[in-house]
Scaffold this motif. Structure first.
Motif, PDB file in Angstrom:
ATOM      1  N   MET B   7      -4.295  -8.581 -69.200  1.00 19.76           N
ATOM      2  CA  MET B   7      -3.206  -7.684 -68.787  1.00 19.76           C
ATOM      3  C   MET B   7      -3.119  -7.593 -67.273  1.00 19.76           C
ATOM      4  N   ARG B   8      -1.961  -7.300 -66.820  1.00 20.13           N
ATOM      5  CA  ARG B   8      -1.785  -7.022 -65.396  1.00 20.13           C
ATOM      6  C   ARG B   8      -2.629  -5.802 -65.069  1.00 20.13           C
ATOM      7  N   ALA B   9      -3.108  -5.744 -63.832  1.00 19.72           N
ATOM      8  CA  ALA B   9      -4.075  -4.687 -63.495  1.00 19.72           C
ATOM      9  C   ALA B   9      -3.549  -3.285 -63.775  1.00 19.72           C
ATOM     10  N   ASP B  10      -2.295  -3.037 -63.410  1.00 25.22           N
ATOM     11  CA  ASP B  10      -1.769  -1.686 -63.625  1.00 25.22           C
ATOM     12  C   ASP B  10      -1.597  -1.391 -65.115  1.00 25.22           C
ATOM     13  N   ALA B  11      -1.235  -2.416 -65.878  1.00 24.88           N
ATOM     14  CA  ALA B  11      -1.078  -2.227 -67.314  1.00 24.88           C
ATOM     15  C   ALA B  11      -2.411  -1.861 -67.951  1.00 24.88           C
ATOM     16  N   ARG B  12      -3.440  -2.553 -67.541  1.00 24.40           N
ATOM     17  CA  ARG B  12      -4.763  -2.289 -68.090  1.00 24.40           C
ATOM     18  C   ARG B  12      -5.242  -0.880 -67.743  1.00 24.40           C
ATOM     19  N   ARG B  13      -4.989  -0.487 -66.487  1.00 26.60           N
ATOM     20  CA  ARG B  13      -5.366   0.871 -66.077  1.00 26.60           C
ATOM     21  C   ARG B  13      -4.657   1.898 -66.958  1.00 26.60           C
ATOM     22  N   ASN B  14      -3.360   1.719 -67.134  1.00 27.30           N
ATOM     23  CA  ASN B  14      -2.592   2.647 -67.960  1.00 27.30           C
ATOM     24  C   ASN B  14      -3.110   2.679 -69.396  1.00 27.30           C
ATOM     25  N   TYR B  15      -3.364   1.482 -69.907  1.00 28.57           N
ATOM     26  CA  TYR B  15      -3.836   1.366 -71.285  1.00 28.57           C
ATOM     27  C   TYR B  15      -5.111   2.168 -71.495  1.00 28.57           C
ATOM     28  N   GLU B  16      -6.040   1.987 -70.572  1.00 33.00           N
ATOM     29  CA  GLU B  16      -7.331   2.658 -70.740  1.00 33.00           C
ATOM     30  C   GLU B  16      -7.242   4.160 -70.513  1.00 33.00           C
ATOM     31  N   ARG B  17      -6.414   4.517 -69.543  1.00 32.48           N
ATOM     32  CA  ARG B  17      -6.212   5.945 -69.288  1.00 32.48           C
ATOM     33  C   ARG B  17      -5.585   6.621 -70.519  1.00 32.48           C
ATOM     34  N   LEU B  18      -4.649   5.942 -71.141  1.00 33.12           N
ATOM     35  CA  LEU B  18      -4.010   6.483 -72.339  1.00 33.12           C
ATOM     36  C   LEU B  18      -5.022   6.702 -73.458  1.00 33.12           C
ATOM     37  N   LEU B  19      -5.924   5.752 -73.612  1.00 33.87           N
ATOM     38  CA  LEU B  19      -6.921   5.877 -74.676  1.00 33.87           C
ATOM     39  C   LEU B  19      -7.821   7.091 -74.447  1.00 33.87           C
TER      40      LEU B  19
END
Lengths: 192, 192
Positions: B7-19
DNA sequence: ACCTGAACACCGTTCAAGT
DNA sequence: ACCTGAACACCGTTCAAGT
Protein backbone atom coordinates in the motif's frame (compact mmCIF):
# COMPACT_ATOMS: atom_id res chain seq x y z
CA UNK A 1 -56.14 1.38 43.19
CA UNK A 2 -57.62 4.39 41.41
CA UNK A 3 -59.43 3.65 38.20
CA UNK A 4 -57.56 4.90 35.15
CA UNK A 5 -59.76 7.29 33.27
CA UNK A 6 -60.80 5.78 29.95
CA UNK A 7 -58.87 7.14 26.99
CA UNK A 8 -60.41 9.51 24.57
CA UNK A 9 -61.83 7.59 21.63
CA UNK A 10 -59.21 8.77 19.12
CA UNK A 11 -56.41 8.12 21.57
CA UNK A 12 -57.57 4.57 22.12
CA UNK A 13 -57.86 3.97 18.40
CA UNK A 14 -54.32 5.21 17.86
CA UNK A 15 -53.01 3.16 20.76
CA UNK A 16 -54.45 -0.05 19.42
CA UNK A 17 -53.47 0.62 15.86
CA UNK A 18 -49.90 1.24 17.03
CA UNK A 19 -49.81 -2.08 18.85
CA UNK A 20 -51.00 -3.99 15.80
CA UNK A 21 -48.52 -2.37 13.47
CA UNK A 22 -45.68 -2.65 15.98
CA UNK A 23 -46.26 -6.38 16.47
CA UNK A 24 -46.02 -6.88 12.72
CA UNK A 25 -42.97 -4.68 12.33
CA UNK A 26 -41.03 -6.23 15.21
CA UNK A 27 -41.90 -9.72 13.99
CA UNK A 28 -40.64 -8.91 10.52
CA UNK A 29 -37.66 -6.64 11.13
CA UNK A 30 -36.67 -7.59 14.67
CA UNK A 31 -36.37 -5.48 17.77
CA UNK A 32 -34.76 -2.59 15.90
CA UNK A 33 -37.61 -1.98 13.51
CA UNK A 34 -37.96 1.70 12.67
CA UNK A 35 -40.25 3.51 15.11
CA UNK A 36 -40.80 6.25 12.58
CA UNK A 37 -42.00 3.68 10.11
CA UNK A 38 -44.33 2.14 12.67
CA UNK A 39 -45.90 5.53 13.36
CA UNK A 40 -46.32 6.20 9.65
CA UNK A 41 -47.87 2.81 8.96
CA UNK A 42 -50.23 3.32 11.88
CA UNK A 43 -51.20 6.68 10.41
CA UNK A 44 -50.13 8.75 13.43
CA UNK A 45 -47.52 11.41 14.05
CA UNK A 46 -44.31 10.22 15.63
CA UNK A 47 -45.06 12.27 18.73
CA UNK A 48 -48.15 10.18 19.33
CA UNK A 49 -46.08 7.03 19.38
CA UNK A 50 -43.77 8.54 22.00
CA UNK A 51 -46.71 9.76 24.06
CA UNK A 52 -48.08 6.25 24.39
CA UNK A 53 -44.79 4.38 24.52
CA UNK A 54 -41.91 6.46 25.86
CA UNK A 55 -39.28 3.85 25.04
CA UNK A 56 -38.77 1.19 22.41
CA UNK A 57 -38.81 -1.37 25.20
CA UNK A 58 -42.24 -0.18 26.35
CA UNK A 59 -43.67 -0.60 22.86
CA UNK A 60 -42.04 -3.99 22.40
CA UNK A 61 -43.46 -5.23 25.66
CA UNK A 62 -46.94 -3.84 25.01
CA UNK A 63 -46.98 -5.32 21.52
CA UNK A 64 -46.16 -8.82 22.73
CA UNK A 65 -47.57 -9.04 26.24
CA UNK A 66 -50.49 -11.14 25.02
CA UNK A 67 -48.20 -13.57 23.25
CA UNK A 68 -46.14 -13.86 26.41
CA UNK A 69 -49.25 -14.61 28.41
CA UNK A 70 -50.23 -17.26 25.90
CA UNK A 71 -46.77 -18.79 26.22
CA UNK A 72 -47.02 -18.84 29.99
CA UNK A 73 -50.45 -20.45 29.72
CA UNK A 74 -49.06 -23.24 27.57
CA UNK A 75 -46.90 -24.27 30.52
CA UNK A 76 -49.99 -25.42 32.35
CA UNK A 77 -51.33 -27.24 29.32
CA UNK A 78 -48.13 -29.25 29.05
CA UNK A 79 -48.16 -29.87 32.79
CA UNK A 80 -51.66 -31.32 32.53
CA UNK A 81 -50.72 -33.73 29.76
CA UNK A 82 -47.20 -34.89 30.48
CA UNK A 83 -45.00 -35.95 33.37
CA UNK A 84 -43.17 -32.95 34.87
CA UNK A 85 -39.79 -33.46 33.21
CA UNK A 86 -41.27 -33.93 29.75
CA UNK A 87 -43.61 -30.98 30.27
CA UNK A 88 -40.66 -28.73 31.06
CA UNK A 89 -38.73 -29.82 27.99
CA UNK A 90 -41.72 -29.44 25.68
CA UNK A 91 -42.48 -26.00 27.04
CA UNK A 92 -38.91 -24.79 26.72
CA UNK A 93 -38.93 -26.06 23.15
CA UNK A 94 -42.06 -24.04 22.42
CA UNK A 95 -40.54 -20.96 24.01
CA UNK A 96 -37.38 -21.30 21.90
CA UNK A 97 -39.41 -21.82 18.74
CA UNK A 98 -41.45 -18.69 19.42
CA UNK A 99 -38.32 -16.68 20.18
CA UNK A 100 -36.87 -17.61 16.80
CA UNK A 101 -40.01 -17.31 14.67
CA UNK A 102 -41.26 -13.97 15.96
CA UNK A 103 -38.16 -11.91 15.66
CA UNK A 104 -38.75 -9.21 18.28
CA UNK A 105 -39.85 -11.74 20.85
CA UNK A 106 -36.35 -13.06 21.50
CA UNK A 107 -35.11 -9.67 22.67
CA UNK A 108 -38.14 -9.26 24.92
CA UNK A 109 -37.67 -12.69 26.47
CA UNK A 110 -34.02 -11.87 26.98
CA UNK A 111 -34.72 -8.66 28.83
CA UNK A 112 -37.36 -10.46 30.87
CA UNK A 113 -34.71 -12.74 32.36
CA UNK A 114 -31.96 -10.16 32.65
CA UNK A 115 -30.81 -9.49 36.16
CA UNK A 116 -31.02 -5.85 37.19
CA UNK A 117 -32.72 -5.15 33.88
CA UNK A 118 -34.14 -1.67 33.42
CA UNK A 119 -37.25 -0.92 35.45
CA UNK A 120 -37.73 -3.52 38.15
CA UNK A 121 -39.74 -6.54 37.06
CA UNK A 122 -41.69 -6.26 33.87
CA UNK A 123 -45.07 -7.91 33.41
CA UNK A 124 -43.58 -10.24 30.82
CA UNK A 125 -40.80 -11.26 33.16
CA UNK A 126 -43.23 -12.07 35.91
CA UNK A 127 -45.44 -14.21 33.69
CA UNK A 128 -42.55 -16.20 32.30
CA UNK A 129 -40.84 -16.70 35.64
CA UNK A 130 -44.06 -17.82 37.31
CA UNK A 131 -44.74 -20.34 34.59
CA UNK A 132 -41.16 -21.61 34.68
CA UNK A 133 -41.26 -21.92 38.46
CA UNK A 134 -44.30 -24.21 38.37
CA UNK A 135 -42.70 -26.56 35.84
CA UNK A 136 -39.24 -26.48 37.40
CA UNK A 137 -40.43 -27.20 40.91
CA UNK A 138 -42.62 -30.06 39.74
CA UNK A 139 -39.75 -31.59 37.81
CA UNK A 140 -37.48 -31.22 40.82
CA UNK A 141 -40.02 -32.94 43.07
CA UNK A 142 -40.28 -35.73 40.53
CA UNK A 143 -36.52 -36.04 40.51
CA UNK A 144 -36.06 -35.38 36.81
CA UNK A 145 -34.34 -32.03 37.25
CA UNK A 146 -31.35 -31.06 39.36
CA UNK A 147 -32.37 -29.42 42.60
CA UNK A 148 -29.77 -26.68 42.42
CA UNK A 149 -31.02 -24.75 39.41
CA UNK A 150 -33.41 -21.84 39.65
CA UNK A 151 -36.32 -21.26 37.28
CA UNK A 152 -34.83 -18.06 35.93
CA UNK A 153 -31.59 -19.89 35.18
CA UNK A 154 -33.48 -22.47 33.16
CA UNK A 155 -35.07 -19.64 31.16
CA UNK A 156 -31.68 -18.04 30.55
CA UNK A 157 -30.19 -21.31 29.37
CA UNK A 158 -33.19 -21.86 27.10
CA UNK A 159 -32.55 -18.42 25.66
CA UNK A 160 -29.00 -19.57 25.01
CA UNK A 161 -30.30 -22.69 23.29
CA UNK A 162 -32.48 -20.51 21.07
CA UNK A 163 -29.41 -18.42 20.20
CA UNK A 164 -27.37 -21.50 19.39
CA UNK A 165 -30.18 -22.92 17.24
CA UNK A 166 -30.47 -19.65 15.38
CA UNK A 167 -26.76 -19.75 14.60
CA UNK A 168 -27.16 -23.29 13.31
CA UNK A 169 -29.64 -22.66 10.54
CA UNK A 170 -31.46 -19.38 11.06
CA UNK A 171 -34.59 -21.33 11.83
CA UNK A 172 -35.34 -23.65 14.69
CA UNK A 173 -34.49 -27.08 13.40
CA UNK A 174 -31.84 -27.74 16.04
CA UNK A 175 -33.88 -26.66 19.06
CA UNK A 176 -34.82 -30.16 20.18
CA UNK A 177 -31.31 -31.47 19.70
CA UNK A 178 -29.63 -28.62 21.58
CA UNK A 179 -32.26 -28.70 24.30
CA UNK A 180 -31.67 -32.36 24.88
CA UNK A 181 -27.91 -31.86 24.89
CA UNK A 182 -28.50 -29.29 27.61
CA UNK A 183 -30.76 -31.61 29.58
CA UNK A 184 -28.50 -34.63 29.33
CA UNK A 185 -25.10 -33.00 29.16
CA UNK A 186 -22.23 -33.15 26.72
CA UNK A 187 -20.41 -35.85 28.63
CA UNK A 188 -21.19 -39.43 27.64
CA UNK A 189 -23.48 -41.56 29.73
CA UNK A 190 -26.31 -39.13 30.13
CA UNK A 191 -29.89 -40.30 29.73
CA UNK A 192 -30.88 -40.77 26.11
CA UNK B 1 -0.55 -16.51 -5.45
CA UNK B 2 0.32 -13.06 -6.85
CA UNK B 3 1.97 -10.70 -4.42
CA UNK B 4 -0.33 -7.88 -3.34
CA UNK B 5 1.34 -4.61 -4.18
CA UNK B 6 2.34 -2.81 -0.99
CA UNK B 7 0.00 0.00 0.00
CA UNK B 8 0.96 3.58 -0.42
CA UNK B 9 2.41 4.90 2.82
CA UNK B 10 -0.52 7.13 3.68
CA UNK B 11 -3.01 4.39 2.86
CA UNK B 12 -1.24 1.98 5.15
CA UNK B 13 -1.14 4.53 7.96
CA UNK B 14 -4.87 5.14 7.59
CA UNK B 15 -5.60 1.44 7.42
CA UNK B 16 -3.77 0.69 10.63
CA UNK B 17 -5.13 3.70 12.45
CA UNK B 18 -8.65 2.62 11.50
CA UNK B 19 -8.07 -0.85 12.90
CA UNK B 20 -6.83 0.51 16.22
CA UNK B 21 -9.70 2.90 16.64
CA UNK B 22 -12.27 0.35 15.48
CA UNK B 23 -11.08 -2.24 18.00
CA UNK B 24 -11.52 0.31 20.78
CA UNK B 25 -14.89 1.48 19.55
CA UNK B 26 -16.35 -2.00 19.08
CA UNK B 27 -15.02 -3.09 22.47
CA UNK B 28 -16.65 -0.10 24.14
CA UNK B 29 -19.89 0.34 22.24
CA UNK B 30 -20.45 -3.12 20.82
CA UNK B 31 -20.85 -4.25 17.25
CA UNK B 32 -23.04 -1.28 16.33
CA UNK B 33 -20.51 1.41 17.15
CA UNK B 34 -20.82 4.37 14.81
CA UNK B 35 -18.67 3.97 11.70
CA UNK B 36 -18.73 7.70 11.15
CA UNK B 37 -17.33 8.20 14.61
CA UNK B 38 -14.60 5.64 14.00
CA UNK B 39 -13.54 7.46 10.83
CA UNK B 40 -13.52 10.79 12.65
CA UNK B 41 -11.50 9.49 15.56
CA UNK B 42 -9.05 7.91 13.14
CA UNK B 43 -8.73 11.28 11.41
CA UNK B 44 -9.89 10.08 8.00
CA UNK B 45 -12.84 10.81 5.77
CA UNK B 46 -15.69 8.37 5.89
CA UNK B 47 -15.03 7.37 2.29
CA UNK B 48 -11.62 6.11 3.28
CA UNK B 49 -13.16 3.79 5.82
CA UNK B 50 -15.47 2.34 3.18
CA UNK B 51 -12.63 1.98 0.71
CA UNK B 52 -10.69 -0.22 3.09
CA UNK B 53 -13.63 -1.99 4.71
CA UNK B 54 -16.68 -2.19 2.48
CA UNK B 55 -18.92 -3.61 5.21
CA UNK B 56 -19.20 -3.32 8.95
CA UNK B 57 -18.54 -7.02 9.15
CA UNK B 58 -15.27 -6.65 7.26
CA UNK B 59 -14.06 -3.99 9.68
CA UNK B 60 -15.16 -5.99 12.70
CA UNK B 61 -13.32 -9.03 11.49
CA UNK B 62 -10.16 -7.14 10.57
CA UNK B 63 -10.16 -5.36 13.92
CA UNK B 64 -10.31 -8.58 15.90
CA UNK B 65 -8.62 -11.18 13.75
CA UNK B 66 -5.50 -11.08 15.92
CA UNK B 67 -7.51 -11.59 19.08
CA UNK B 68 -9.26 -14.52 17.45
CA UNK B 69 -5.93 -16.04 16.52
CA UNK B 70 -4.74 -15.59 20.08
CA UNK B 71 -7.86 -17.34 21.32
CA UNK B 72 -7.34 -20.21 18.94
CA UNK B 73 -3.72 -20.49 20.09
CA UNK B 74 -4.82 -20.78 23.70
CA UNK B 75 -6.57 -24.01 22.79
CA UNK B 76 -3.21 -25.67 22.27
CA UNK B 77 -1.83 -24.25 25.50
CA UNK B 78 -4.68 -25.79 27.45
CA UNK B 79 -4.28 -29.04 25.54
CA UNK B 80 -0.63 -29.20 26.57
CA UNK B 81 -1.38 -28.69 30.25
CA UNK B 82 -4.60 -30.54 30.96
CA UNK B 83 -6.39 -33.75 30.08
CA UNK B 84 -8.54 -33.33 26.97
CA UNK B 85 -11.92 -32.92 28.67
CA UNK B 86 -10.63 -30.32 31.10
CA UNK B 87 -8.77 -28.51 28.34
CA UNK B 88 -11.96 -28.17 26.33
CA UNK B 89 -13.92 -26.80 29.28
CA UNK B 90 -11.21 -24.32 30.21
CA UNK B 91 -10.88 -23.11 26.66
CA UNK B 92 -14.62 -22.68 26.20
CA UNK B 93 -14.67 -20.72 29.44
CA UNK B 94 -11.95 -18.42 28.13
CA UNK B 95 -13.82 -17.96 24.86
CA UNK B 96 -17.02 -17.07 26.69
CA UNK B 97 -15.19 -14.63 28.95
CA UNK B 98 -13.62 -12.91 25.98
CA UNK B 99 -16.95 -12.71 24.19
CA UNK B 100 -18.50 -10.93 27.15
CA UNK B 101 -15.63 -8.60 28.03
CA UNK B 102 -14.83 -7.33 24.56
CA UNK B 103 -18.23 -6.32 23.37
CA UNK B 104 -17.87 -6.58 19.61
CA UNK B 105 -16.19 -9.95 19.83
CA UNK B 106 -19.38 -11.81 20.69
CA UNK B 107 -21.04 -10.78 17.44
CA UNK B 108 -17.97 -11.79 15.48
CA UNK B 109 -17.77 -15.18 17.14
CA UNK B 110 -21.47 -15.62 16.48
CA UNK B 111 -21.14 -14.95 12.78
CA UNK B 112 -18.10 -17.22 12.67
CA UNK B 113 -20.24 -20.20 13.66
CA UNK B 114 -23.33 -19.24 11.70
CA UNK B 115 -24.31 -21.69 9.03
CA UNK B 116 -24.61 -20.18 5.57
CA UNK B 117 -23.31 -16.93 6.98
CA UNK B 118 -22.50 -14.22 4.47
CA UNK B 119 -19.40 -14.84 2.38
CA UNK B 120 -18.36 -18.47 2.67
CA UNK B 121 -15.96 -19.17 5.53
CA UNK B 122 -14.29 -16.24 7.21
CA UNK B 123 -10.75 -16.39 8.51
CA UNK B 124 -12.02 -16.08 12.07
CA UNK B 125 -14.43 -18.94 11.58
CA UNK B 126 -11.71 -21.17 10.25
CA UNK B 127 -9.35 -20.43 13.13
CA UNK B 128 -11.97 -21.06 15.77
CA UNK B 129 -13.34 -24.20 14.17
CA UNK B 130 -9.87 -25.67 13.71
CA UNK B 131 -9.00 -25.03 17.34
CA UNK B 132 -12.32 -26.46 18.51
CA UNK B 133 -11.90 -29.54 16.36
CA UNK B 134 -8.55 -30.42 17.93
CA UNK B 135 -9.95 -30.19 21.47
CA UNK B 136 -13.25 -31.87 20.67
CA UNK B 137 -11.71 -34.83 18.91
CA UNK B 138 -9.19 -35.37 21.70
CA UNK B 139 -11.93 -35.28 24.31
CA UNK B 140 -14.01 -37.73 22.30
CA UNK B 141 -11.06 -40.12 21.98
CA UNK B 142 -10.57 -39.84 25.72
CA UNK B 143 -14.23 -40.64 26.24
CA UNK B 144 -15.05 -37.46 28.13
CA UNK B 145 -17.25 -35.97 25.40
CA UNK B 146 -20.17 -37.46 23.51
CA UNK B 147 -19.16 -38.77 20.14
CA UNK B 148 -22.17 -37.35 18.34
CA UNK B 149 -21.45 -33.64 18.68
CA UNK B 150 -19.55 -31.63 16.12
CA UNK B 151 -16.94 -29.00 16.94
CA UNK B 152 -19.02 -26.20 15.48
CA UNK B 153 -21.99 -27.28 17.60
CA UNK B 154 -19.87 -27.03 20.71
CA UNK B 155 -18.90 -23.50 19.70
CA UNK B 156 -22.53 -22.56 19.12
CA UNK B 157 -23.57 -23.92 22.48
CA UNK B 158 -20.70 -22.05 24.12
CA UNK B 159 -21.97 -18.91 22.45
CA UNK B 160 -25.34 -19.68 24.02
CA UNK B 161 -23.68 -20.11 27.41
CA UNK B 162 -22.06 -16.70 26.99
CA UNK B 163 -25.46 -15.21 26.17
CA UNK B 164 -27.05 -16.81 29.20
CA UNK B 165 -24.22 -15.61 31.45
CA UNK B 166 -24.59 -12.11 30.09
CA UNK B 167 -28.28 -12.15 30.95
CA UNK B 168 -27.43 -13.31 34.46
CA UNK B 169 -25.27 -10.41 35.56
CA UNK B 170 -23.98 -8.49 32.57
CA UNK B 171 -20.52 -9.80 33.37
CA UNK B 172 -19.22 -13.31 33.26
CA UNK B 173 -19.62 -14.58 36.77
CA UNK B 174 -21.91 -17.45 35.80
CA UNK B 175 -19.85 -18.76 32.89
CA UNK B 176 -18.29 -21.64 34.80
CA UNK B 177 -21.58 -22.62 36.37
CA UNK B 178 -23.54 -22.57 33.10
CA UNK B 179 -20.75 -24.30 31.25
CA UNK B 180 -20.69 -27.13 33.72
CA UNK B 181 -24.49 -27.40 33.62
CA UNK B 182 -24.11 -27.80 29.87
CA UNK B 183 -21.37 -30.41 30.24
CA UNK B 184 -23.16 -32.45 32.87
CA UNK B 185 -26.78 -31.82 31.97
CA UNK B 186 -29.75 -30.50 33.85
CA UNK B 187 -30.97 -33.92 34.84
CA UNK B 188 -29.72 -35.27 38.18
CA UNK B 189 -27.01 -37.88 38.32
CA UNK B 190 -24.52 -36.21 36.00
CA UNK B 191 -20.85 -36.09 36.91
CA UNK B 192 -20.11 -33.47 39.54
C1' DA C 1 -3.98 5.65 -6.43
C1' DC C 2 -5.90 7.36 -2.74
C1' DC C 3 -8.30 10.79 0.15
C1' DT C 4 -11.82 14.25 1.40
C1' DG C 5 -16.07 15.87 2.68
C1' DA C 6 -20.43 17.40 0.85
C1' DA C 7 -24.74 15.32 -0.33
C1' DC C 8 -28.54 12.34 0.20
C1' DA C 9 -31.58 9.29 2.62
C1' DC C 10 -32.93 7.68 6.87
C1' DC C 11 -33.91 7.42 11.84
C1' DG C 12 -34.83 8.89 16.88
C1' DT C 13 -36.54 12.41 19.74
C1' DT C 14 -38.46 16.80 21.14
C1' DC C 15 -41.70 20.40 21.19
C1' DA C 16 -44.44 24.47 19.53
C1' DA C 17 -48.59 24.89 17.34
C1' DG C 18 -52.92 23.17 16.53
C1' DT C 19 -57.86 20.95 17.54
C1' DA D 1 -56.31 16.19 26.42
C1' DC D 2 -54.40 14.68 22.61
C1' DC D 3 -52.35 14.95 17.97
C1' DT D 4 -49.35 16.68 14.25
C1' DG D 5 -45.30 17.34 11.85
C1' DA D 6 -41.41 20.41 11.48
C1' DA D 7 -36.95 20.75 13.51
C1' DC D 8 -32.67 19.06 15.18
C1' DA D 9 -29.03 15.80 15.75
C1' DC D 10 -27.14 11.73 14.18
C1' DC D 11 -25.78 7.91 11.17
C1' DG D 12 -24.70 5.08 6.78
C1' DT D 13 -23.34 5.34 2.14
C1' DT D 14 -22.02 7.27 -2.26
C1' DC D 15 -19.40 9.99 -5.32
C1' DA D 16 -17.47 14.22 -7.60
C1' DA D 17 -13.62 16.80 -6.83
C1' DG D 18 -9.13 17.07 -5.32
C1' DT D 19 -3.83 15.67 -4.66
Amino acid sequence: MPQVRPMRADARRNYERLLEVAAEAFAEHGENASLDDIAKRAGVGSGTLYRHFPTRQALLEAAYVDRIEAMAARADEFAAQLPPGAALVEWLGAVCAGAIQVRGLKALLGSAVTDGGSVADTACGTHMKDAARRLVEAAQREGSLRGDVEPVEVLRLAHGVASASELADGQGRQIRRYLSLLMDGLRPGGQA
